[in-house]
Motif scaffolding. Structure first.
Motif, PDB file in Angstrom:
ATOM      1  N   THR A 151       1.712   2.435  38.326  1.00 27.30           N
ATOM      2  CA  THR A 151       2.298   2.713  37.140  1.00 27.30           C
ATOM      3  C   THR A 151       3.688   2.965  36.978  1.00 27.30           C
ATOM      4  O   THR A 151       4.344   2.305  38.600  1.00 27.30           O
ATOM      5  CB  THR A 151       1.466   4.357  36.709  1.00 27.30           C
ATOM      6  OG1 THR A 151       2.160   4.055  34.987  1.00 27.30           O
ATOM      7  CG2 THR A 151       2.256   5.122  37.360  1.00 27.30           C
ATOM      8  N   ALA A 160      -6.889   0.456  39.141  1.00 28.11           N
ATOM      9  CA  ALA A 160      -6.361   0.879  37.824  1.00 28.11           C
ATOM     10  C   ALA A 160      -5.024   0.877  37.470  1.00 28.11           C
ATOM     11  O   ALA A 160      -3.750   0.998  38.660  1.00 28.11           O
ATOM     12  CB  ALA A 160      -7.035   2.314  37.653  1.00 28.11           C
ATOM     13  N   SER A 203      -1.850   0.363  34.933  1.00 28.13           N
ATOM     14  CA  SER A 203      -1.063   1.341  33.151  1.00 28.13           C
ATOM     15  C   SER A 203      -0.037   1.312  33.328  1.00 28.13           C
ATOM     16  O   SER A 203       0.447   2.534  34.383  1.00 28.13           O
ATOM     17  CB  SER A 203      -1.927   2.634  33.294  1.00 28.13           C
ATOM     18  OG  SER A 203      -1.786   2.522  31.818  1.00 28.13           O
ATOM     19  N   GLU A 255       1.161  -6.560  34.737  1.00 25.48           N
ATOM     20  CA  GLU A 255       0.077  -6.184  34.469  1.00 25.48           C
ATOM     21  C   GLU A 255      -0.813  -6.891  35.723  1.00 25.48           C
ATOM     22  O   GLU A 255      -0.870  -7.502  36.545  1.00 25.48           O
ATOM     23  CB  GLU A 255      -0.544  -5.106  33.998  1.00 25.48           C
ATOM     24  CG  GLU A 255       0.259  -3.816  33.373  1.00 25.48           C
ATOM     25  CD  GLU A 255      -1.152  -3.699  32.498  1.00 25.48           C
ATOM     26  OE1 GLU A 255      -1.036  -1.826  32.117  1.00 25.48           O
ATOM     27  OE2 GLU A 255      -2.500  -3.670  31.776  1.00 25.48           O
ATOM     28  N   SER A 315      -8.725  -3.142  37.432  1.00 24.22           N
ATOM     29  CA  SER A 315      -8.443  -2.637  35.541  1.00 24.22           C
ATOM     30  C   SER A 315      -7.342  -2.922  35.015  1.00 24.22           C
ATOM     31  O   SER A 315      -6.137  -1.833  35.340  1.00 24.22           O
ATOM     32  CB  SER A 315      -9.451  -1.727  35.114  1.00 24.22           C
ATOM     33  OG  SER A 315     -10.830  -1.949  35.993  1.00 24.22           O
ATOM     34  N   SER A 327      -4.465  -1.869  31.872  1.00 27.54           N
ATOM     35  CA  SER A 327      -4.454  -1.058  30.696  1.00 27.54           C
ATOM     36  C   SER A 327      -4.732  -2.183  29.379  1.00 27.54           C
ATOM     37  O   SER A 327      -5.097  -1.761  28.388  1.00 27.54           O
ATOM     38  CB  SER A 327      -3.796  -0.276  30.459  1.00 27.54           C
ATOM     39  OG  SER A 327      -2.732  -0.601  30.236  1.00 27.54           O
ATOM     40  N   SER A 328      -3.977  -3.335  29.355  1.00 27.74           N
ATOM     41  CA  SER A 328      -3.528  -3.990  28.532  1.00 27.74           C
ATOM     42  C   SER A 328      -5.155  -4.955  28.467  1.00 27.74           C
ATOM     43  O   SER A 328      -5.121  -5.878  27.668  1.00 27.74           O
ATOM     44  CB  SER A 328      -2.189  -5.360  29.149  1.00 27.74           C
ATOM     45  OG  SER A 328      -2.983  -5.601  30.434  1.00 27.74           O
ATOM     46  N   GLU A 385       0.197   6.340  26.290  1.00 27.66           N
ATOM     47  CA  GLU A 385       0.026   5.956  27.300  1.00 27.66           C
ATOM     48  C   GLU A 385      -0.494   7.243  27.944  1.00 27.66           C
ATOM     49  O   GLU A 385      -1.452   6.375  29.361  1.00 27.66           O
ATOM     50  CB  GLU A 385       1.553   6.209  28.111  1.00 27.66           C
ATOM     51  CG  GLU A 385       2.203   7.898  28.290  1.00 27.66           C
ATOM     52  CD  GLU A 385       2.776   7.862  27.418  1.00 27.66           C
ATOM     53  OE1 GLU A 385       3.799   9.085  27.278  1.00 27.66           O
ATOM     54  OE2 GLU A 385       2.814   7.326  26.302  1.00 27.66           O
ATOM     55  N   ARG A 416      -4.293   5.580  27.785  1.00 27.97           N
ATOM     56  CA  ARG A 416      -4.464   4.295  27.839  1.00 27.97           C
ATOM     57  C   ARG A 416      -4.830   4.473  29.578  1.00 27.97           C
ATOM     58  O   ARG A 416      -5.448   4.106  30.088  1.00 27.97           O
ATOM     59  CB  ARG A 416      -3.218   3.681  27.264  1.00 27.97           C
ATOM     60  CG  ARG A 416      -3.583   2.107  27.723  1.00 27.97           C
ATOM     61  CD  ARG A 416      -2.209   0.975  26.729  1.00 27.97           C
ATOM     62  NE  ARG A 416      -1.060   2.107  26.910  1.00 27.97           N
ATOM     63  CZ  ARG A 416      -0.110   1.567  28.229  1.00 27.97           C
ATOM     64  NH1 ARG A 416      -0.369   1.061  29.162  1.00 27.97           N
ATOM     65  NH2 ARG A 416       1.032   2.551  27.980  1.00 27.97           N
ATOM     66  N   THR A 417      -3.980   4.967  30.077  1.00 28.64           N
ATOM     67  CA  THR A 417      -4.018   5.411  31.078  1.00 28.64           C
ATOM     68  C   THR A 417      -5.485   6.109  31.982  1.00 28.64           C
ATOM     69  O   THR A 417      -6.396   5.597  32.256  1.00 28.64           O
ATOM     70  CB  THR A 417      -3.304   6.584  31.498  1.00 28.64           C
ATOM     71  OG1 THR A 417      -1.809   6.166  32.273  1.00 28.64           O
ATOM     72  CG2 THR A 417      -3.531   6.059  33.514  1.00 28.64           C
ATOM     73  N   THR A 450      -8.120   5.467  29.766  1.00 25.91           N
ATOM     74  CA  THR A 450      -9.153   4.743  30.394  1.00 25.91           C
ATOM     75  C   THR A 450      -9.399   4.024  31.051  1.00 25.91           C
ATOM     76  O   THR A 450     -10.918   3.731  31.070  1.00 25.91           O
ATOM     77  CB  THR A 450      -9.471   4.369  28.384  1.00 25.91           C
ATOM     78  OG1 THR A 450      -9.164   4.957  26.925  1.00 25.91           O
ATOM     79  CG2 THR A 450     -10.562   2.918  28.508  1.00 25.91           C
ATOM     80  N   THR A 451      -7.964   3.864  31.901  1.00 24.01           N
ATOM     81  CA  THR A 451      -8.330   2.337  32.418  1.00 24.01           C
ATOM     82  C   THR A 451      -9.042   2.618  33.239  1.00 24.01           C
ATOM     83  O   THR A 451      -9.422   2.186  34.571  1.00 24.01           O
ATOM     84  CB  THR A 451      -6.462   1.874  32.597  1.00 24.01           C
ATOM     85  OG1 THR A 451      -6.198   1.574  31.241  1.00 24.01           O
ATOM     86  CG2 THR A 451      -6.603   0.679  33.479  1.00 24.01           C
TER      87      THR A 451
END
Length: 414
Positions: free
Chosen positions: A93, A175, A177, A188, A205, A207-208, A216, A219-220, A222-223
């Protein structure tokens, strides 16, 4: 005879429905096999195809060879998330946002997704286990503005250093994000390219790609969920596709998603988070279709399985959608999802007493060993046992009664 097949893998049973080109409907079920869910599917296919056939495998191959569509609702992703049996995930991140998952969004990270009675019990409610441990979260110096302009460029050398550390830690999935990455995904995408060079087989994976929306934390989350369950779900679907193809299927498996749509095997890992809870959604899709045929646009659905009882709502022919669905305690996601309310009260739900009251569920006997009346080693009383004892279920006639050796369930209505 062409065929359309739908298979749903539940906690206790794997159910199959077949529609032939003459409009006839057939159905059958077999015990689910939690250790290898694909085996339960092969078993129910064999049972369905074996009616009147001398050779079970040949009959199954013939059935699959005639199949034009094979749709599947699965609990593999759901179980991996709930049981915390997903991949070892590393998270990259923006520097300064490494604690986004831990801070969450106030109490949402602790009580979000819980029933109200538990959410209000702050004394006894524990925070959920993190999907990504703090030591596997790394920040990189970069910044994109709200308008998508690069304020601080991302340095490739720093990305390589971060990835080398995470790979040395033994991560199995990555991931990514970054802040405002849905305005500009270039940073990303750079991380993904470096990951492909350093570890070509590492699932990534972004996030975009997964959840290109503001927020954030969500979104993070979910990713991270997609990275966590993606490898498990992908391995299962690929294995199932290969086994069905070897058995005669000439089409791709179509996997049900939480929005009521379908996705294909090659997209499952990238969209794994959208496959969670796909099984119950298939029931709503079917109920809406049947309701429309009967002239009903407002429908309440109730789906009682072996482990849970699911309720859905269709209003004016449209599904009720969840604004911010929670896949588990403290895990809100930014994916389209049809609203289904679930309680732990299925046929296999275990009855118990705490000295003051009788409780049913949420523990379930599942497929193994199952309710006591299945005579497979189950020792605890379940809802199904009570229905048998009261005479509400007659084992000799339920679901058409025991099928003769080598015969499936036959067409619905027989």
């Amino acid at each position: 005879m062409c065929a359309l097949i739908g298979v749903d893998t539940g906690g206790t049973f794997t159910d199959m429905v077949l529609l032939d080109d003459q409009g006839r409907l057939w159905f059958d079920k077999a015990f689910s096999t939690p250790a290898a869910p694909d085996q339960g599917i092969l078993n129910v296919l064999g049972d369905m195809a074996a009616a009147g056939a001398a050779d079970r495998e040949t009959a199954r191959a013939g059935l699959l060879g005639r199949t034009e569509r094979f749709a599947h609702g699965t609990t593999v992703a759901t179980n991996a998330l709930i049981e915390r049996k997903g991949a070892r995930v590393g998270l990259i991140t923006t520097t300064g946002f490494e604690d986004t998952l831990a801070i969450a969004r106030g109490p949402i990270g602790r009580t979000g997704g819980l029933p109200h009675t538990l959410a209000m019990d702050f004394i006894h409610t524990e925070s959920p286990l993190p999907l990504v441990p703090k030591r596997w979260i790394v920040g990189v110096h970069e910044r994109v503005t709200v308008h998508g302009e690069v304020l601080v460029p991302l340095q490739q050398a720093e990305v390589e250093q971060a990835l080398s550390y995470l790979l040395a830690e033994g991560i199995e999935s990555l991931a990514v994000s970054l802040i405002w990455s849905f305005r500009s995904a270039a940073h990303e995408q750079m991380i993904r390219e470096v990951a492909r060079r350093l570890a070509p087989d590492l699932p990534v994976s972004l996030s975009s790609d997964i959840a290109p929306r503001m927020g954030e934390f969500e979104r993070t989350v979910t990713t991270a969920i997609n990275a966590y369950i993606g490898p498990v779900t992908d391995r299962y679907i690929c294995r199932l596709q290969a086994q069905l193809a070897d058995s005669g299927l000439r089409r791709q498996v179509q996997v049900m998603t939480s929005s009521g749509g379908l996705t294909l095997p090659e997209r499952v890992q990238r969209q794994a988070v959208s496959v969670v809870n796909s099984g119950p959604i298939g029931g709503l899709v079917a109920a809406r279709h049947v309701g429309h045929l009967l002239g009903y646009e407002n429908v309440i659905t109730a789906d009682m399985g072996g482990t849970s009882f699911d309720v859905g709502l269709i209003v004016q022919g449209r599904f009720e959608e969840q604004e911010r669905p929670f896949l588990d305690q403290g895990l809100p996601v930014l994916v389209p999802a049809v609203k289904v309310v679930t309680v732990g009260a299925g046929g296999g739900s275990i009855a118990s007493a705490d000295g003051y009251r009788l409780k049913v569920g949420p523990r379930s006997a599942g497929a193994v060993p199952g309710p006591a009346c299945y005579a497979q080693g189950g020792e605890y009383p379940t809802v199904t046992d009570a229905l048998v004892a009261m005479g509400i279920i007659d084992p000799e006639t339920f679901f058409g009664g025991p099928a003769p050796p080598g015969q499936g369930a036959g067409p619905a209505g027989d």
